[in-house]
Write a protein that holds these residues in place. Sequence first.
Motif, mmCIF file in Angstrom:
data_model
loop_
_atom_site.group_PDB
_atom_site.id
_atom_site.type_symbol
_atom_site.label_atom_id
_atom_site.label_comp_id
_atom_site.label_asym_id
_atom_site.label_seq_id
_atom_site.Cartn_x
_atom_site.Cartn_y
_atom_site.Cartn_z
ATOM 1 N N SER A 1 0.831 -1.211 0.000
ATOM 2 C CA SER A 1 0.000 0.000 0.000
ATOM 3 C C SER A 1 0.862 1.257 0.000
ATOM 4 C CB SER A 1 -0.924 -0.001 1.218
ATOM 5 O OG SER A 1 -1.782 -1.114 1.208
ATOM 6 N N ALA A 2 2.019 1.192 0.678
ATOM 7 C CA ALA A 2 2.915 2.344 0.713
ATOM 8 C C ALA A 2 3.416 2.683 -0.688
ATOM 9 C CB ALA A 2 4.091 2.069 1.641
ATOM 10 N N GLY A 3 3.738 1.658 -1.486
ATOM 11 C CA GLY A 3 4.200 1.899 -2.854
ATOM 12 C C GLY A 3 3.136 2.505 -3.726
ATOM 13 N N VAL A 4 1.913 1.994 -3.617
ATOM 14 C CA VAL A 4 0.816 2.544 -4.419
ATOM 15 C C VAL A 4 0.543 3.991 -4.013
ATOM 16 C CG1 VAL A 4 -1.636 2.314 -4.970
ATOM 17 C CG2 VAL A 4 -0.202 0.284 -4.812
ATOM 18 N N ALA A 5 0.536 4.253 -2.706
ATOM 19 C CA ALA A 5 0.276 5.605 -2.233
ATOM 20 C C ALA A 5 1.349 6.577 -2.714
ATOM 21 C CB ALA A 5 0.209 5.615 -0.701
ATOM 22 N N LEU A 6 2.619 6.167 -2.652
ATOM 23 C CA LEU A 6 3.700 7.057 -3.083
ATOM 24 C C LEU A 6 3.621 7.323 -4.583
ATOM 25 C CD1 LEU A 6 6.181 8.576 -2.013
ATOM 26 C CD2 LEU A 6 7.563 6.621 -2.690
ATOM 27 N N CYS A 7 3.206 6.321 -5.342
ATOM 28 C CA CYS A 7 3.090 6.507 -6.793
ATOM 29 C C CYS A 7 1.930 7.417 -7.165
ATOM 30 C CB CYS A 7 2.956 5.154 -7.494
ATOM 31 S SG CYS A 7 4.506 4.230 -7.525
ATOM 32 N N GLU B 1 5.281 8.726 -12.417
ATOM 33 C CA GLU B 1 6.330 8.192 -13.298
ATOM 34 C C GLU B 1 6.939 6.900 -12.750
ATOM 35 O OE1 GLU B 1 8.333 11.188 -10.513
ATOM 36 O OE2 GLU B 1 6.455 10.983 -11.610
ATOM 37 N N ALA B 2 6.690 6.604 -11.473
ATOM 38 C CA ALA B 2 7.254 5.393 -10.872
ATOM 39 C C ALA B 2 6.384 4.165 -11.120
ATOM 40 C CB ALA B 2 7.433 5.598 -9.366
ATOM 41 N N ARG B 3 5.238 4.339 -11.780
ATOM 42 C CA ARG B 3 4.325 3.206 -12.018
ATOM 43 C C ARG B 3 4.787 2.371 -13.211
ATOM 44 N NH1 ARG B 3 -1.279 6.639 -11.568
ATOM 45 N NH2 ARG B 3 -1.246 7.009 -9.309
ATOM 46 N N SER B 4 5.968 1.859 -13.096
ATOM 47 C CA SER B 4 6.531 0.995 -14.130
ATOM 48 C C SER B 4 7.322 -0.101 -13.450
ATOM 49 C CB SER B 4 7.431 1.791 -15.080
ATOM 50 O OG SER B 4 8.184 0.922 -15.902
ATOM 51 N N VAL B 5 6.881 -1.340 -13.639
ATOM 52 C CA VAL B 5 7.589 -2.458 -13.018
ATOM 53 C C VAL B 5 9.021 -2.541 -13.539
ATOM 54 C CG1 VAL B 5 7.653 -4.970 -12.785
ATOM 55 C CG2 VAL B 5 5.476 -3.757 -12.616
#
Length: 417
Positions: A354-360, A365-369
Amino acid sequence: MAVAGIPVDFILFALTLLGVALFHHHTLYVGLTGMVVIALYKLSFADFAGVPGIAGLVALFGHEWVTLANLLGLLLGFALLADHFGRSHATDLLPRILPDDWKGGFCLLLIVFVLSSFLDNIAAAMIGGSMAAVLYRNNVHIGFLAAIVAASNAGGAGSVVGDTTTTMMWIAGVSPMQVLEAYVAALVAVLIFGVVAAHQQHMLQPIMKDNPTGVRLDLPRLGIVAFILATAIAVNIWFNLNRPEALQHFPVIGLAVWVALLVSAPLRRPTWSLLPEALRGTVFLLSLVSCAAMMPVERLPVASWQSAMGLGFVSAVFDNIPLTALALRQGGYDWGFLAYSVGFGGSMIWFGSSAGVALCNLYPEARSVVQWLRFGWHVALAYAIGFGVMLAVVGWAPDAHVFGGHPPTSKSEMKSP
């Protein structure tokens, strides 16, 4: 139904995650499509935890709606909280305190790590992202963003109030001291990915050396941030100590954050215009959580340190709540190792926690695996080394006790949202 021994449910979920990786500019539509396809498959050919058809679907989301509602309230609320923190100008004063080379970025990650040990890791990541935006003039390296998420997850791994999964273990009967040992691995990990990420960021954009001129600290906004966090913590503690039956199926924590936001609004108005974009990212997360809730999680290997380590990699793409619930049912785990694995492992991919989704939501621009793995490789390396150090120093000490015949399987049944 299965293909090569793999249930079709898992294959559909894997295809959804592959779609997220390949079409990261359309993640919302991919997530929603995957959720609908999985639901239709299970309605037609499978069941929901043993209950077929519409009745099974209704029963499943009758439990999971509290989880989804709490996540909705927290993610949207913390987006506004992070904006309050950024507009308080507190981060503008950090250059006076932090070193003006790569060590400044490293210290920032340590701040996030410490915050997450007693705050929700979503809030810690959002605050860290807001600080980084100011200190690096909105030019933040993706590797450093991955490190912020990793620091927030690592900080909560050894605390029963710092992460949903550790709180879940505590409620089921695991001692806080059994979880505390996860910090042996977490501290090693933060030293590894923290140093690498800080150098990545320094090479891209050095930290500000001097405070901006004419900066005045907005104390009311800073007070609002403290008030919202204190409210969430107080309600969480009260709810978990008392566990009132009437509120067991009610999104108490998510609503508490929004009550605090609305009560403080006359003092400083939140930036409501941020909500539409934050909502898109939140709905995407909820679609993945819904997909995970429909998976048959009963096919896991026997408890061992190898399987515990593997769960860390699985949690990067799979909801760690049902994984933790199943481990509690199985027994035989060293709970400190499990806390580190399922708590920190999700940092390896941006939507793994959830922390990663919230930060994105702050850094689309970080929403790329591909980019996350390319520049955030140090997170996976740190996870493996941290686990190895913990295995050598602490040693695998499995607990054969099965904690509760029916440990909580959803956040609505846990002490933490």
